[in-house]
Design a protein around this motif. Sequence first.
Motif, short mmCIF file in Angstrom:
data_model
loop_
_atom_site.label_atom_id
_atom_site.label_comp_id
_atom_site.label_asym_id
_atom_site.label_seq_id
_atom_site.Cartn_x
_atom_site.Cartn_y
_atom_site.Cartn_z
N GLN A 1 -8.56 4.61 6.89
CA GLN A 1 -8.74 3.72 8.19
C GLN A 1 -8.74 2.47 7.69
O GLN A 1 -8.24 1.53 8.17
N GLN A 2 -9.72 2.09 6.57
CA GLN A 2 -9.80 0.74 6.18
C GLN A 2 -8.64 0.30 5.67
O GLN A 2 -8.22 -1.07 5.75
N ILE A 3 -7.82 0.85 4.75
CA ILE A 3 -6.47 0.54 4.22
C ILE A 3 -5.54 0.03 5.33
O ILE A 3 -4.84 -0.85 5.24
N LYS A 4 -5.34 0.86 6.27
CA LYS A 4 -4.57 0.79 7.61
C LYS A 4 -4.91 -0.65 8.27
O LYS A 4 -3.90 -1.48 8.58
N LYS A 5 -6.31 -0.90 8.29
CA LYS A 5 -6.95 -2.20 8.88
C LYS A 5 -6.32 -3.26 8.11
O LYS A 5 -5.99 -4.36 8.36
N TRP A 6 -6.39 -3.03 6.55
CA TRP A 6 -6.23 -4.15 5.69
C TRP A 6 -4.46 -4.56 5.65
O TRP A 6 -4.37 -5.62 5.83
N MET B 1 -14.24 -3.41 -8.16
CA MET B 1 -13.34 -3.13 -7.09
C MET B 1 -13.80 -2.27 -5.98
O MET B 1 -14.20 -1.16 -6.34
N LYS B 2 -13.60 -2.59 -4.85
CA LYS B 2 -14.00 -2.00 -3.56
C LYS B 2 -12.96 -0.63 -3.56
O LYS B 2 -11.78 -0.85 -3.84
N ILE B 3 -13.56 0.40 -2.83
CA ILE B 3 -12.90 1.61 -2.73
C ILE B 3 -12.86 1.69 -1.18
O ILE B 3 -13.95 1.70 -0.44
N PHE B 4 -11.55 1.65 -0.48
CA PHE B 4 -11.69 1.67 1.04
C PHE B 4 -11.06 3.11 1.40
O PHE B 4 -10.45 3.57 0.67
N SER B 5 -11.68 3.42 2.71
CA SER B 5 -11.33 4.45 3.46
C SER B 5 -9.80 4.55 3.82
O SER B 5 -9.40 3.33 3.67
N ILE C 1 -18.33 -2.10 2.65
CA ILE C 1 -18.07 -0.69 1.83
C ILE C 1 -19.36 -0.45 1.17
O ILE C 1 -20.11 -1.25 0.71
N ASN C 2 -19.29 1.04 0.51
CA ASN C 2 -20.44 1.37 -0.15
C ASN C 2 -19.88 2.05 -1.58
O ASN C 2 -20.73 2.39 -2.34
N ASP C 3 -18.56 2.04 -1.48
CA ASP C 3 -17.81 2.78 -2.79
C ASP C 3 -17.16 1.63 -3.44
O ASP C 3 -16.49 0.81 -3.04
N TYR C 4 -17.40 1.55 -4.68
CA TYR C 4 -16.94 0.84 -5.89
C TYR C 4 -16.19 1.44 -7.08
O TYR C 4 -16.72 2.53 -7.43
N VAL C 5 -15.37 0.95 -7.76
CA VAL C 5 -14.68 1.26 -9.04
C VAL C 5 -15.57 0.27 -9.86
O VAL C 5 -15.58 -1.11 -9.63
N LYS D 1 -6.83 -11.00 0.71
CA LYS D 1 -8.23 -11.43 -0.15
C LYS D 1 -9.21 -11.72 0.90
O LYS D 1 -10.47 -11.01 0.57
N GLU D 2 -9.10 -12.06 2.08
CA GLU D 2 -10.41 -12.45 3.08
C GLU D 2 -10.75 -11.05 3.49
O GLU D 2 -11.86 -10.97 3.75
N PHE D 3 -9.73 -10.30 3.86
CA PHE D 3 -10.21 -8.91 4.57
C PHE D 3 -11.10 -8.12 3.42
O PHE D 3 -12.13 -7.54 3.49
N TYR D 4 -10.56 -8.14 1.92
CA TYR D 4 -10.99 -7.34 0.89
C TYR D 4 -12.33 -8.04 0.50
O TYR D 4 -13.47 -7.31 0.41
N THR D 5 -12.86 -9.36 0.86
CA THR D 5 -14.02 -10.03 0.53
C THR D 5 -14.96 -9.46 1.68
O THR D 5 -16.29 -9.29 1.21
N HIS D 6 -14.52 -9.56 2.86
CA HIS D 6 -15.66 -9.51 4.04
C HIS D 6 -15.78 -7.87 4.46
O HIS D 6 -16.67 -7.75 5.29
N GLU D 7 -15.01 -7.15 4.08
CA GLU D 7 -15.00 -5.64 4.78
C GLU D 7 -15.95 -5.06 3.75
O GLU D 7 -16.26 -5.14 2.57
#
Length: 503
Positions: free
Chosen positions: A7-12, A1-5, A219-223, A211-217
């Motif tokens: 700013q990225q969550i707002k974009k999502w 699972m990706k971890i978003f910042s 990131i460097n942090d994951y769970v 799901k499209e945003f999740y796939t293509h954004e």
Amino acid sequence: MKIFSAQQIKKWDAFSILNNPISSIQLMEIAAGSCVESIIKKYDPAHSFCFFCGNGNNGGDGFALARLLYEKGFDVTVFADQNKKFSAEALVNFERCKAISGINIFGFDHVNDFSFKESTVIIDALFGIGLNRPVEEATAKLILFLNDLNFPKVSIDIPSGLMLDEMIGENATVFKADHTLTFQSWKKSFLHPETGIFCGKIQVFDIGLSKEFYTHEIINDYVIDDSLIHEIYKPRSEFSHKGTFGKATIVAGSFGKIGAAVMATKSCLRSGSGITFVAAPKCGYEILQNSCPEAMFISGGQNHIVDFDFDENSTVGIGPGLGTYPETETSILKFLKNTIKPVVIDADALNILSKNPEHLKLLPKKSIITPHPKEFERLFGQTKNSFERLRLARQKAEELQIYIILKDHHTQVITPENQVYYNITGNSGMAKGGSGDALLGIITALLAQGYSSQHAAIFGVWLHGKAGDFAAEKFSKEAMLPSDLIEEIGNVFKFLAKKNPSD
């Protein structure tokens, strides 16, 4: 699972609203609905709910949840500051609450005079993920007041006062939740000890963001979640033999610390190593042959390691219970100078490396080190907190081209490519001597079986934690032993076999 910042969550959110037939208000309704389902499973209708809602969208989530709980037959009271401007979405849900005569709405200044029922549950919806500074004095007093109340406490999305991606200030005021109901993904501040302590039990709800945003954004942090483990895990082929699963050598033990060698060797055997050797001093011969008869003994000295031999095709894990004797140090450094295969390093082997910064340069590329916070400090220097420690670990993993496993409540695997994988299996019952020895054995076995260094590290910490969870369930966190964890490794593999999507 990706971890978003943040700013990225707002974009999502924005991307989901723009590219899907859904509005921000509808997303709030879905988020509130997912929380309702969790709450009604935990609390019966005899409970009363007091909501503390801010003026932004987190407050909007709170207003929506308050209304839905009321419609389910719960007693609901709302506290909010009606003198400040609400966000557009929060205002819509505030007005919907206000239109229900059965929901009493009070200002925050009434909280001191309010008579809380014995069955009260406090719901925190003051600030969400957008907070980027300490809370103001009046709100800080309110949060401190709520923290002192002896009632169950639930935060919506994130405990108020926490920032999503950063360490909090030394005297920061933060709501202390027993339960955090969050949306779509884990947040970084949930996973560090200084900030995660405010979150309690965490539940993550899928509210249908793109799901499209999740796939293509990027990131460097994951769970590390079950889906990632299923991608990594390689079930055994029926057409195989012991040579298929590699050779592992555990270099461990000294007089009085042979138990560490036993733990590491047993966990290596339980994790699937095809052929296992243990290089240890002669004083541990009978103990190791009796406790680990499947492993072949290699003598490395009388009471501590002075030299050791190993098969050049073997994967080597070094460190548990070695001691830091001069002869042991010489033999370990000699080995590292003459090997090019990735190795797994823990415990006293790390302490030997920490004596001279130049020693770290002997580590073959793609090696794995597994320091706890104090060992990391001895290796790389002091840091103020776990956020700083992680930044330094990223720098060192890239510089040395190694994998660093930072052991903690949520252990982190740091790659040379600057990625971080947070582990969410495991529990406080594993905070006992011997748990780290078991981890070294597990990772060494996985590396020997042909898993890449990255996959061995990620799978290893997950497997270690999951076995610890099974052991805690059986024996309790207080009574479980590292040896119980090792015995549960087989049950974790059975769990994986049952859950494998290809079955």
